[in-house]
Design an enzyme around this catalytic site. Structure first.
Site, mmCIF file in Angstrom:
data_model
loop_
_atom_site.group_PDB
_atom_site.id
_atom_site.type_symbol
_atom_site.label_atom_id
_atom_site.label_comp_id
_atom_site.label_asym_id
_atom_site.label_seq_id
_atom_site.Cartn_x
_atom_site.Cartn_y
_atom_site.Cartn_z
ATOM 1 N N GLY A 11 74.971 38.835 57.148
ATOM 2 C CA GLY A 11 73.692 38.958 56.462
ATOM 3 C C GLY A 11 73.055 37.608 56.205
ATOM 4 N N ARG A 72 75.155 41.056 63.665
ATOM 5 C CA ARG A 72 76.527 41.560 63.641
ATOM 6 C C ARG A 72 77.045 41.565 65.075
ATOM 7 N NH1 ARG A 72 77.309 41.555 58.059
ATOM 8 N NH2 ARG A 72 75.507 42.523 57.066
ATOM 9 N N GLY A 102 80.012 34.943 55.724
ATOM 10 C CA GLY A 102 80.972 35.490 54.776
ATOM 11 C C GLY A 102 82.370 35.624 55.358
ATOM 12 N N ASP A 103 83.178 36.472 54.731
ATOM 13 C CA ASP A 103 84.578 36.624 55.141
ATOM 14 C C ASP A 103 84.723 37.000 56.611
ATOM 15 O OD1 ASP A 103 85.440 35.973 52.640
ATOM 16 O OD2 ASP A 103 85.999 38.003 52.031
ATOM 17 N N GLY A 104 83.912 37.960 57.073
ATOM 18 C CA GLY A 104 83.998 38.377 58.472
ATOM 19 C C GLY A 104 83.669 37.245 59.421
ATOM 20 N N SER A 105 82.709 36.430 59.039
ATOM 21 C CA SER A 105 82.335 35.278 59.862
ATOM 22 C C SER A 105 83.476 34.274 59.939
ATOM 23 C CB SER A 105 81.092 34.606 59.274
ATOM 24 O OG SER A 105 80.024 35.531 59.175
ATOM 25 N N THR A 125 76.373 33.906 51.555
ATOM 26 C CA THR A 125 76.190 35.326 51.282
ATOM 27 C C THR A 125 75.603 35.493 49.885
ATOM 28 O OG1 THR A 125 77.346 37.415 50.793
ATOM 29 C CG2 THR A 125 78.644 35.409 50.674
ATOM 30 N N ASP A 127 76.026 37.854 47.925
ATOM 31 C CA ASP A 127 76.846 38.713 47.066
ATOM 32 C C ASP A 127 77.834 37.975 46.159
ATOM 33 O OD1 ASP A 127 75.759 41.158 47.918
ATOM 34 O OD2 ASP A 127 77.019 41.155 49.709
ATOM 35 N N ASP A 129 80.819 37.056 46.878
ATOM 36 C CA ASP A 129 82.025 37.869 47.029
ATOM 37 C C ASP A 129 83.125 37.171 47.819
ATOM 38 O OD1 ASP A 129 80.742 37.894 49.462
ATOM 39 O OD2 ASP A 129 80.881 40.063 49.769
ATOM 40 N N ARG A 154 59.823 46.185 33.748
ATOM 41 C CA ARG A 154 59.881 46.371 32.295
ATOM 42 C C ARG A 154 58.476 46.602 31.720
ATOM 43 N NH1 ARG A 154 62.838 42.434 31.047
ATOM 44 N NH2 ARG A 154 64.740 43.506 30.349
ATOM 45 N N MET A 169 71.585 44.944 45.452
ATOM 46 C CA MET A 169 72.597 44.816 46.491
ATOM 47 C C MET A 169 73.975 44.500 45.898
ATOM 48 S SD MET A 169 70.799 43.046 49.780
ATOM 49 C CE MET A 169 70.039 44.139 50.987
ATOM 50 N N ARG A 171 77.571 45.982 47.847
ATOM 51 C CA ARG A 171 78.305 47.177 48.272
ATOM 52 C C ARG A 171 79.705 47.220 47.668
ATOM 53 N NH1 ARG A 171 77.985 46.583 53.710
ATOM 54 N NH2 ARG A 171 75.802 47.181 53.595
ATOM 55 N N GLY A 185 68.581 41.165 30.041
ATOM 56 C CA GLY A 185 68.818 42.006 28.875
ATOM 57 C C GLY A 185 68.807 43.487 29.204
ATOM 58 N N LYS A 215 63.339 52.113 20.368
ATOM 59 C CA LYS A 215 63.046 51.496 21.657
ATOM 60 C C LYS A 215 62.489 52.556 22.602
ATOM 61 C CE LYS A 215 64.941 48.449 25.207
ATOM 62 N NZ LYS A 215 66.101 47.691 25.693
ATOM 63 N N HIS A 217 61.767 52.239 26.001
ATOM 64 C CA HIS A 217 62.022 52.132 27.432
ATOM 65 C C HIS A 217 63.429 51.584 27.647
ATOM 66 C CE1 HIS A 217 60.861 48.031 26.353
ATOM 67 N NE2 HIS A 217 61.529 47.638 27.421
#
Length: 322
Positions: A11, A72, A102-105, A125, A127, A129, A154, A169, A171, A185, A215, A217
């Site tokens: 990604g 990919r 990322g990890d796959g790369s 990445t 993420d 992650d 908001r 995002m 996963r 918040g 509140k 909302h």
């Protein structure tokens, strides 16, 4: 080290262009030739490779996406294709390879290194992650995009006395939801690492307690790994009678100008990767750990276990309304 190849894989993430720029210019300053590999490992297999100059990376530091494109490449899992990739490197005289992804790369880079090509991975990445590093390129930009979107949501949620369910995002990783939720918040955050966070009754209880104290909302952030954000909004409306809408932010989180933090980390990691290759190092992953740029063996990095930022999670719980 005479020639370095650089590619982006997986990604896209804001800051990848800044990293490509840093790799290219720092290598050229050392007298090392640079080859840009387009479309990730797909491009490597097909020889979609161009020589990079200082001019090739001019005026890209502020741009999102990646000028080298990314894709990919499932066929790269096959050993024959990994060997083909290493042979393609040799055709273009590439001694060392910088892989931003990322990890796959990184696993792909490790496979190429088995055939005599020195490799260094850079974590790119949104993420956050990758376990070996406290920071990944693109994360700060993605969180800021989410913050801006929630600020806008908001306003309209308050105007209509509505509950907004915002899917972000992540996963397998809830860091974007977690950081954005704390920074905006949010009333509830649902992440894949904590099943209790996705408990429907808990979320409804928060909404009802908010209504009882006046509140009008609510903002509920859902990581895509939890899923069911549209169904969640529907059920909230059915149980509470409060108008609820879902907003799925999707790929806007990947695009746009990178933040200063992403440009800084991307640039420093790019320079660090070139330094490693210039010294003859291989099978390394660049990381930012405890305030310093360091590197790990690829196998060691891939074996590490990532935990959600529990200090951030605890801070959110402590200052929330429930």
């Amino acid at each position: 080290m005479r020639t370095i190849g650089v590619l982006t894989s997986g990604g896209d993430a804001q800051g990848m262009n800044a990293c490509i720029r840093a790799v290219t210019r720092s290598a050229l300053n050392k007298g090392i030739r640079v080859m840009g590999i387009r479309k990730g490992y797909n491009g490597l297999l097909r020889g979609d490779i161009v020589e990079m100059t200082a001019g090739s990376v001019a005026d890209i530091i502020h741009r999102g996406g990646t000028i080298l494109y990314t894709a990919r490449c499932p066929e790269f899992l096959e050993p024959d294709n990994q060997k083909r990739a290493s042979e393609m490197c040799k055709v273009f005289g590439i001694d060392g390879l910088v892989v931003i992804g990322g990890d796959g790369s990184f696993r792909g880079a490790k496979d190429v290194s088995k055939f005599g090509i020195n490799v260094v991975g850079i974590p790119g990445t949104i993420d956050l992650d990758i376990a070996c590093t406290d920071y990944t390129i693109g994360f700060d930009s993605a969180v800021n995009v989410v913050m801006d979107a929630i600020s806008r949501l908001r306003d309209t949620s308050a105007s209509h006395e509505r509950c907004s369910v915002v899917e972000v995002m992540g996963r397998h990783c809830g860091e974007i939801a977690l950081w954005a939720g704390l920074a905006t918040g949010a009333d509830a955050i649902m992440i894949p690492e904590d099943k209790e966070s996705a408990d429907f009754e808990r979320v409804v209880r928060i909404i009802l307690e908010n209504r009882a104290r006046g509140k009008n909302h609510n903002i509920i952030i859902v990581s895509e790994g939890v899923g069911g954000s549209q169904e969640l909004a529907k059920r909230i409306h059915e149980v509470t009678g409060i108008d609820s809408r879902t907003t799925i932010l999707g790929h806007i989180q990947r695009g746009g100008r990178p933040t200063a933090l992403d440009v800084k980390h991307a640039s420093m990691m790019g320079v660090y990767a070139v330094e490693l290759l210039a010294k003859g190092e291989t099978d390394r992953v660049v990381a930012y750990k405890n305030g310093q740029y360091v590197d790990y063996d690829i196998d060691e990095a891939l074996a590490m276990h990532r935990d959600v930022s529990m200090d951030i999670w605890k801070a959110n719980v402590d200052i929330s309304t429930y």
